[in-house]
Write a protein that holds these residues in place. Structure first.
Motif, short mmCIF file in Angstrom:
data_model
loop_
_atom_site.label_atom_id
_atom_site.label_comp_id
_atom_site.label_asym_id
_atom_site.label_seq_id
_atom_site.Cartn_x
_atom_site.Cartn_y
_atom_site.Cartn_z
N THR A 1 0.59 -6.96 -19.77
CA THR A 1 1.38 -8.32 -20.31
C THR A 1 1.82 -9.38 -19.38
OG1 THR A 1 3.52 -6.68 -20.94
CG2 THR A 1 4.03 -8.78 -20.66
N LYS A 2 2.01 -8.83 -17.67
CA LYS A 2 2.08 -10.18 -17.26
C LYS A 2 0.38 -11.26 -17.16
CE LYS A 2 3.36 -10.91 -12.32
NZ LYS A 2 2.98 -10.33 -10.62
N ALA A 3 -0.44 -10.27 -17.01
CA ALA A 3 -1.80 -10.88 -16.99
C ALA A 3 -1.84 -11.43 -18.47
CB ALA A 3 -2.98 -10.49 -16.94
N LEU A 4 -1.80 -11.54 -19.28
CA LEU A 4 -1.78 -12.15 -20.98
C LEU A 4 -1.11 -13.24 -21.04
CD1 LEU A 4 -2.05 -9.20 -22.75
CD2 LEU A 4 -3.76 -10.51 -22.68
N LYS A 5 0.91 -13.11 -20.89
CA LYS A 5 1.35 -14.23 -20.40
C LYS A 5 1.52 -15.43 -19.38
CE LYS A 5 5.65 -12.18 -22.97
NZ LYS A 5 6.34 -11.17 -22.66
N ALA A 6 0.78 -15.07 -18.49
CA ALA A 6 0.20 -15.79 -17.40
C ALA A 6 -1.17 -17.26 -18.10
CB ALA A 6 -0.24 -15.17 -15.92
N THR A 7 -1.70 -16.37 -18.83
CA THR A 7 -3.08 -17.42 -19.88
C THR A 7 -2.33 -18.21 -21.22
OG1 THR A 7 -3.77 -15.01 -19.75
CG2 THR A 7 -4.34 -16.69 -21.19
N GLU A 8 -2.69 -19.68 -20.52
CA GLU A 8 -2.77 -20.56 -21.18
C GLU A 8 -3.26 -20.12 -22.75
OE1 GLU A 8 -4.12 -24.16 -20.46
OE2 GLU A 8 -2.67 -25.43 -21.93
N GLY A 9 -2.18 -20.47 -23.59
CA GLY A 9 -2.43 -20.43 -25.26
C GLY A 9 -2.00 -19.06 -25.47
N VAL A 10 -1.16 -18.27 -24.71
CA VAL A 10 -1.36 -16.74 -24.67
C VAL A 10 0.57 -17.39 -25.34
CG1 VAL A 10 -0.17 -14.55 -24.21
CG2 VAL A 10 -2.24 -15.28 -23.68
N GLN A 11 1.39 -17.14 -26.90
CA GLN A 11 2.77 -17.62 -27.46
C GLN A 11 3.91 -15.97 -26.87
OE1 GLN A 11 1.56 -18.61 -31.02
NE2 GLN A 11 1.34 -20.36 -29.82
N GLU A 12 2.61 -14.84 -26.95
CA GLU A 12 3.74 -13.91 -26.94
C GLU A 12 3.12 -12.25 -26.38
OE1 GLU A 12 6.94 -13.52 -30.24
OE2 GLU A 12 5.90 -11.75 -30.47
N ALA A 13 2.95 -11.57 -26.18
CA ALA A 13 2.65 -10.42 -25.93
C ALA A 13 2.88 -9.03 -26.00
CB ALA A 13 1.90 -10.75 -24.60
N GLN A 14 2.67 -7.89 -26.31
CA GLN A 14 3.73 -6.93 -26.33
C GLN A 14 2.55 -6.04 -26.36
OE1 GLN A 14 5.67 -7.41 -30.06
NE2 GLN A 14 7.08 -7.36 -29.61
N VAL A 15 2.36 -4.84 -25.14
CA VAL A 15 1.42 -4.07 -24.66
C VAL A 15 2.92 -2.58 -24.53
CG1 VAL A 15 -0.06 -3.77 -22.70
CG2 VAL A 15 0.61 -6.01 -23.16
N SER A 16 1.43 -1.45 -25.38
CA SER A 16 2.98 -0.44 -25.08
C SER A 16 1.35 0.70 -24.27
CB SER A 16 2.66 0.02 -26.53
OG SER A 16 2.64 1.27 -26.85
N SER A 17 2.12 1.09 -23.86
CA SER A 17 0.83 1.91 -22.74
C SER A 17 0.92 3.55 -22.97
CB SER A 17 1.64 2.32 -21.53
OG SER A 17 3.12 2.84 -21.87
N GLU A 18 2.07 3.40 -23.77
CA GLU A 18 1.33 5.46 -25.05
C GLU A 18 0.89 4.59 -25.79
OE1 GLU A 18 5.91 5.21 -26.34
OE2 GLU A 18 6.58 5.01 -24.12
N LYS A 19 0.75 3.14 -26.92
CA LYS A 19 0.10 3.22 -28.12
C LYS A 19 -1.16 2.93 -27.69
CE LYS A 19 3.39 1.25 -31.31
NZ LYS A 19 3.82 0.30 -32.26
N GLY A 20 -1.76 2.51 -26.10
CA GLY A 20 -2.92 2.05 -26.09
C GLY A 20 -3.44 1.07 -26.64
N GLU A 21 -2.43 0.09 -26.34
CA GLU A 21 -2.85 -1.61 -27.17
C GLU A 21 -1.92 -2.25 -26.90
OE1 GLU A 21 -2.27 -0.70 -31.44
OE2 GLU A 21 -0.70 -1.19 -31.61
N ALA A 22 -2.50 -3.66 -27.11
CA ALA A 22 -1.61 -4.80 -26.99
C ALA A 22 -1.63 -6.10 -28.19
CB ALA A 22 -2.62 -5.35 -25.42
N VAL A 23 -0.98 -5.99 -28.34
CA VAL A 23 -0.02 -6.77 -29.73
C VAL A 23 -0.66 -8.10 -29.00
CG1 VAL A 23 0.41 -7.50 -31.78
CG2 VAL A 23 0.47 -4.94 -31.35
#
Ligand SMILES: [Cu+2]
Length: 99
Positions: free
Chosen positions: A47-69
Protein backbone atom coordinates in the motif's frame (compact mmCIF):
# COMPACT_ATOMS: atom_id res chain seq x y z
CA UNK A 1 -31.33 40.63 -19.82
CA UNK A 2 -32.99 37.26 -19.61
CA UNK A 3 -30.70 35.78 -22.24
CA UNK A 4 -27.69 37.04 -20.32
CA UNK A 5 -28.83 35.19 -17.20
CA UNK A 6 -29.55 32.10 -19.28
CA UNK A 7 -26.02 32.29 -20.72
CA UNK A 8 -24.50 32.57 -17.27
CA UNK A 9 -26.46 29.58 -16.01
CA UNK A 10 -25.64 27.52 -19.08
CA UNK A 11 -21.99 28.49 -18.76
CA UNK A 12 -21.88 27.42 -15.12
CA UNK A 13 -23.58 24.10 -15.90
CA UNK A 14 -21.14 23.49 -18.73
CA UNK A 15 -18.08 24.21 -16.60
CA UNK A 16 -19.36 21.94 -13.82
CA UNK A 17 -20.19 19.01 -16.08
CA UNK A 18 -16.90 19.25 -17.97
CA UNK A 19 -15.09 19.15 -14.62
CA UNK A 20 -16.96 16.05 -13.50
CA UNK A 21 -16.52 14.25 -16.81
CA UNK A 22 -12.77 15.00 -16.97
CA UNK A 23 -12.19 13.79 -13.43
CA UNK A 24 -14.08 10.57 -14.12
CA UNK A 25 -12.55 9.92 -17.54
CA UNK A 26 -8.97 9.80 -16.26
CA UNK A 27 -9.69 7.71 -13.17
CA UNK A 28 -9.45 3.97 -13.59
CA UNK A 29 -9.81 1.21 -11.04
CA UNK A 30 -7.91 -2.02 -11.37
CA UNK A 31 -7.64 -5.17 -9.27
CA UNK A 32 -4.26 -6.86 -9.37
CA UNK A 33 -3.58 -10.25 -7.81
CA UNK A 34 -0.53 -10.17 -5.58
CA UNK A 35 1.36 -13.29 -4.56
CA UNK A 36 3.45 -13.65 -1.42
CA UNK A 37 1.66 -11.41 1.08
CA UNK A 38 1.20 -13.18 4.39
CA UNK A 39 0.19 -10.57 6.92
CA UNK A 40 -0.88 -6.98 7.45
CA UNK A 41 2.72 -5.78 7.31
CA UNK A 42 3.07 -7.19 3.82
CA UNK A 43 -0.05 -5.48 2.56
CA UNK A 44 0.97 -2.27 4.33
CA UNK A 45 4.29 -2.12 2.49
CA UNK A 46 2.56 -2.69 -0.85
CA UNK A 47 0.00 0.00 0.00
CA UNK A 48 2.78 2.39 0.96
CA UNK A 49 4.68 1.83 -2.29
CA UNK A 50 1.52 2.29 -4.35
CA UNK A 51 0.44 5.45 -2.56
CA UNK A 52 3.93 6.90 -3.03
CA UNK A 53 3.50 6.50 -6.78
CA UNK A 54 2.38 9.61 -8.61
CA UNK A 55 -1.04 9.15 -10.12
CA UNK A 56 -2.30 6.63 -7.56
CA UNK A 57 -5.39 8.04 -5.91
CA UNK A 58 -6.39 5.13 -3.74
CA UNK A 59 -4.89 1.76 -2.89
CA UNK A 60 -6.53 -1.00 -0.90
CA UNK A 61 -4.32 -4.02 -0.46
CA UNK A 62 -5.52 -7.19 1.24
CA UNK A 63 -3.10 -9.92 2.27
CA UNK A 64 -6.06 -12.23 2.93
CA UNK A 65 -7.51 -11.87 -0.54
CA UNK A 66 -4.07 -11.53 -2.06
CA UNK A 67 -5.01 -8.58 -4.17
CA UNK A 68 -4.64 -4.86 -4.58
CA UNK A 69 -7.50 -2.62 -5.65
CA UNK A 70 -6.03 0.55 -7.09
CA UNK A 71 -7.68 3.71 -8.26
CA UNK A 72 -5.36 5.69 -10.49
CA UNK A 73 -5.07 8.51 -12.98
CA UNK A 74 -5.02 7.04 -16.46
CA UNK A 75 -3.04 10.03 -17.76
CA UNK A 76 -0.12 9.39 -15.44
CA UNK A 77 -0.05 5.63 -14.98
CA UNK A 78 -0.99 2.33 -16.47
CA UNK A 79 -1.48 -1.19 -15.19
CA UNK A 80 1.98 -2.35 -16.26
CA UNK A 81 3.59 0.42 -14.23
CA UNK A 82 1.47 -0.53 -11.19
CA UNK A 83 2.66 -4.13 -11.53
CA UNK A 84 6.26 -2.88 -11.59
CA UNK A 85 5.65 -0.93 -8.37
CA UNK A 86 4.18 -4.02 -6.70
CA UNK A 87 7.05 -6.22 -7.91
CA UNK A 88 9.56 -3.68 -6.59
CA UNK A 89 8.26 -4.32 -3.06
CA UNK A 90 9.36 -7.94 -3.29
CA UNK A 91 5.91 -9.40 -3.90
CA UNK A 92 4.64 -10.70 -7.19
CA UNK A 93 1.94 -9.05 -9.26
CA UNK A 94 0.25 -11.97 -11.02
CA UNK A 95 -0.67 -11.60 -14.66
CA UNK A 96 -4.26 -12.54 -15.28
CA UNK A 97 -5.95 -13.42 -18.52
CA UNK A 98 -8.05 -10.43 -19.56
CA UNK A 99 -11.75 -11.01 -19.22
CU1 LIG B 1 3.81 -10.07 6.27
Amino acid sequence: MLSRITNLVLGAVLVLSVGVITAAAFTKTVTIKVDGMKCAKCSASVTKALKATEGVQEAQVSSEKGEAVIKYDDQKLNEAKLREVINSTGFKAVEQPSQ
